[in-house]
Design an enzyme around this catalytic site. Sequence first.
Site, PDB file in Angstrom:
ATOM      1  N   GLY A   5      -5.121  15.280   7.986  1.00  0.00           N
ATOM      2  CA  GLY A   5      -4.713  15.698   6.964  1.00  0.00           C
ATOM      3  C   GLY A   5      -5.707  15.487   6.233  1.00  0.00           C
ATOM      4  O   GLY A   5      -6.418  15.730   4.766  1.00  0.00           O
ATOM      5  N   HIS A  38       0.818  -0.818  -0.328  1.00  0.00           N
ATOM      6  CA  HIS A  38       0.372  -0.087   0.117  1.00  0.00           C
ATOM      7  C   HIS A  38       1.333   1.597  -0.509  1.00  0.00           C
ATOM      8  O   HIS A  38       0.911   2.382  -0.737  1.00  0.00           O
ATOM      9  CB  HIS A  38      -1.124  -0.068   1.053  1.00  0.00           C
ATOM     10  CG  HIS A  38      -1.618   1.374   1.472  1.00  0.00           C
ATOM     11  ND1 HIS A  38      -2.802   1.260   1.090  1.00  0.00           N
ATOM     12  CD2 HIS A  38      -1.881   2.798   1.807  1.00  0.00           C
ATOM     13  CE1 HIS A  38      -3.881   2.244   0.858  1.00  0.00           C
ATOM     14  NE2 HIS A  38      -2.652   2.584   1.172  1.00  0.00           N
ATOM     15  N   GLU A  39       1.755   1.101   1.192  1.00  0.00           N
ATOM     16  CA  GLU A  39       2.453   2.751   0.597  1.00  0.00           C
ATOM     17  C   GLU A  39       4.201   2.702  -0.127  1.00  0.00           C
ATOM     18  O   GLU A  39       3.971   3.798  -0.708  1.00  0.00           O
ATOM     19  CB  GLU A  39       3.717   2.241   2.182  1.00  0.00           C
ATOM     20  CG  GLU A  39       2.937   3.044   3.450  1.00  0.00           C
ATOM     21  CD  GLU A  39       1.718   3.945   3.878  1.00  0.00           C
ATOM     22  OE1 GLU A  39       2.050   4.661   2.929  1.00  0.00           O
ATOM     23  OE2 GLU A  39       0.260   3.267   4.745  1.00  0.00           O
ATOM     24  N   HIS A  49      -6.170  10.664  12.081  1.00  0.00           N
ATOM     25  CA  HIS A  49      -6.123  10.693  10.813  1.00  0.00           C
ATOM     26  C   HIS A  49      -6.874  12.296  10.553  1.00  0.00           C
ATOM     27  O   HIS A  49      -6.121  13.083   9.517  1.00  0.00           O
ATOM     28  CB  HIS A  49      -7.557   9.565   9.634  1.00  0.00           C
ATOM     29  CG  HIS A  49      -6.002   8.418   9.646  1.00  0.00           C
ATOM     30  ND1 HIS A  49      -5.477   7.296  10.006  1.00  0.00           N
ATOM     31  CD2 HIS A  49      -5.906   8.308   7.917  1.00  0.00           C
ATOM     32  CE1 HIS A  49      -5.463   6.657   9.662  1.00  0.00           C
ATOM     33  NE2 HIS A  49      -5.127   6.847   7.803  1.00  0.00           N
ATOM     34  N   PHE A  74      -8.010  14.548  12.672  1.00  0.00           N
ATOM     35  CA  PHE A  74      -7.772  15.427  13.912  1.00  0.00           C
ATOM     36  C   PHE A  74      -6.105  15.793  13.622  1.00  0.00           C
ATOM     37  O   PHE A  74      -6.046  17.214  14.276  1.00  0.00           O
ATOM     38  CB  PHE A  74      -7.998  15.266  15.633  1.00  0.00           C
ATOM     39  CG  PHE A  74      -9.581  15.417  15.233  1.00  0.00           C
ATOM     40  CD1 PHE A  74     -10.953  16.094  15.057  1.00  0.00           C
ATOM     41  CD2 PHE A  74     -10.041  14.055  15.567  1.00  0.00           C
ATOM     42  CE1 PHE A  74     -12.145  16.096  15.469  1.00  0.00           C
ATOM     43  CE2 PHE A  74     -11.342  14.065  16.397  1.00  0.00           C
ATOM     44  CZ  PHE A  74     -12.048  14.986  15.858  1.00  0.00           C
ATOM     45  N   ALA A  75      -5.397  14.971  13.457  1.00  0.00           N
ATOM     46  CA  ALA A  75      -4.139  16.130  12.679  1.00  0.00           C
ATOM     47  C   ALA A  75      -3.053  15.143  12.042  1.00  0.00           C
ATOM     48  O   ALA A  75      -1.590  15.086  11.657  1.00  0.00           O
ATOM     49  CB  ALA A  75      -2.919  14.939  14.047  1.00  0.00           C
TER      50      ALA A  75
END
Length: 696
Positions: free
Chosen positions: A618, A481-482, A613, A615-616
């Site tokens: 994007g 995935h990455e 994801h 709240f910090a």
Amino acid sequence: MNKPENNPLVENYDLPQFSKIAAEHIKPAVDYTLSEARKKLSQVENSEEISWQSLIEPLSEIGQMVDKVWSPVSHLNSVRNSQDLRVAYQENLGDIVQFSLEMSQSSKIFKALEKLSRSDMCSSFDGAQKRILENFISSAKLSGVGLEGENKEEFNRLAKDLSELETSFSNNVLDATKEFQLLIDNKSYVDSMPQSFLALASQTYEQKYQGKEKKSSTPEDGPWLVTLDAPSFIPFMESCPERQLREKVYKAYITRASSGSFNNEENICKILQYRKRQAELLGYKNYAHVSLARKMAPSVESVYQLETDLLEPSFQAAKKEFSDLNSFAKSQGFKNTHLSQWDTSYWAKKQKEHLFDYTEDQLKPYFSLSNVLKGLFDLSKDIFGIKIVEDDTRIDKWHEDVRFFKIFDEQNQHIASFYLDPFSRPENKRGGAWMGECIVRQKRSDATVDKPVAYLVCNFTPPLGSTPSLLTFRDVETLFHEFGHGLQHMLTKVDYPEASGINGVEWDAVELPSQFMENWCYHEKTFFGFAKHYETQETLDKKTYQKLGDSRKYLAGSSMLRQIQFGLIDMELHDQFDPTGSVSVFEKQLEVVKRTSVLNPLEEDRFICGFSHIFAGGYAAGYYSYKWAEVLSADAFSLFEEVGLENKDELKKIGHLFKDTVLSLGGGEHPMTVFERFRGRPPKVDALLKSYGLSV
């Protein structure tokens, strides 16, 4: 202002000198760089010439100047966090945000951008240039360029406060994760737990109490230390036979950063309140509408429609899955009426082993990190025509475990590179997995090209003693995935940094390459290329491979339902929720969970206090992007299935088409246009539902 001496952040370098960067370097480097950037910004503002060369290029250069200093600092804050670095980061973050606002809110530059967009010159721009110009104008509007007086002051104050709140949120999650630990010294509590987990828990104990007056630990006899870090938490919840211990650890996880000195509740409320107020100042109904203004989805309503379309089939499938799981648990001696949240992972693992006749611990020796990387690189060569070679000579790193690779094209030309930071370090590295940008591709005025460099960061289990790092199959999917994100960054052919790689790509299309790459983990040739025992190099048998493929749809409805739940919590908090109203964020979370879960929710669930994801990270009012892009990725992969996954020549042909469109065009064209150039038609949801075993 004089240039700081002996400061690695402002020295000329091809790659950052991570080992030399210290907290005391940050402020002098930031102050000097912003001073120089403001001089250049003033020159652009006072220029009477209106052209790409006099406007866009210098603005891009200014952005690159600041990124060259701040990007490695931000990266180190995530992978080598320390108290002094954290303090220095937070002290300088406000200055970075302030300068960004100065650029975006410059009325002189905004007027020049609009004038350029209306000029005859604009008609001669290529598609990427037009998109970049449009994005500059759009970003300026969303950054408050049209605001004046008190409204502008309030908007800017909120922007600075939000950057600090989001950093505080992330730090609290990291610290709360580190704070919890469960010491087990009773062997009966770990009876039947896999050896790999016991080895990790023993090593964690040894690292925690090294040099202290504590008895030593062995995997066989303990003591064992359990943490909330994923490599520890997940296998513990799946294999611990003691129900009370599972409950304790599970509740600790879902209440992370929700109490004490690391409590994120106030951060959440302020973040939601400030985002909403910023949206109102910009003339939008709420932050969800601001977020959607720059995304592929046409409206907030279209996002709800996607979630609704997927909710019913996934909910019905999840209900049956849970009923079957509950029945299975009872047949195996479970005494309670219904499974609780801390039971599902444990019994799901047992049911999966019963249905498919294999265990994760039996598979892990076949998924050593080195073998999986080789299989991934061989696949990349087969379908994309690229060669990947490890080369970390003279490469400065932030940790000894970091590796460095170079990518070569079919003419054996070096085109890109990437760092790989594979292992968990809960003491100073944030959890999860991500791709970050180190260097962005761009063509300079002298025609030289900056080759893209990526960070690929994961949190896999490190080597244990003489045993190398062994991955779960989910870890294998995470790596693929990455790497998909990395491929889009590194294989771009766009020469403008604002549209190369993932830059300028609508956020809800960014997950297309990453989710697309996950499908190749199940590709027979690729799978047998990496599924080799780390000691004997014996290949995993074909029968187990087929079972692994069959198990892909195990609890697929529950998996999709959980992602829909996260997406709806995110969207409704930013669209429907009033952060100053009488309903708390936790009550809103609970209300959504009741609609999207087959289990009765726990009143004490504070999961959103760790929801980095949105709240910090994007993904605010954008978590739906995973499902939106999954429609695209499943449909894209179905083209490979149509030509035959064993048809080497056709796979290479379609792979090169995917590389030349999705992976190469970056933000230079709208993602729907890019997708249609690859697929030959608009996307359909059928392939996604089929991949989950749900009705089409």
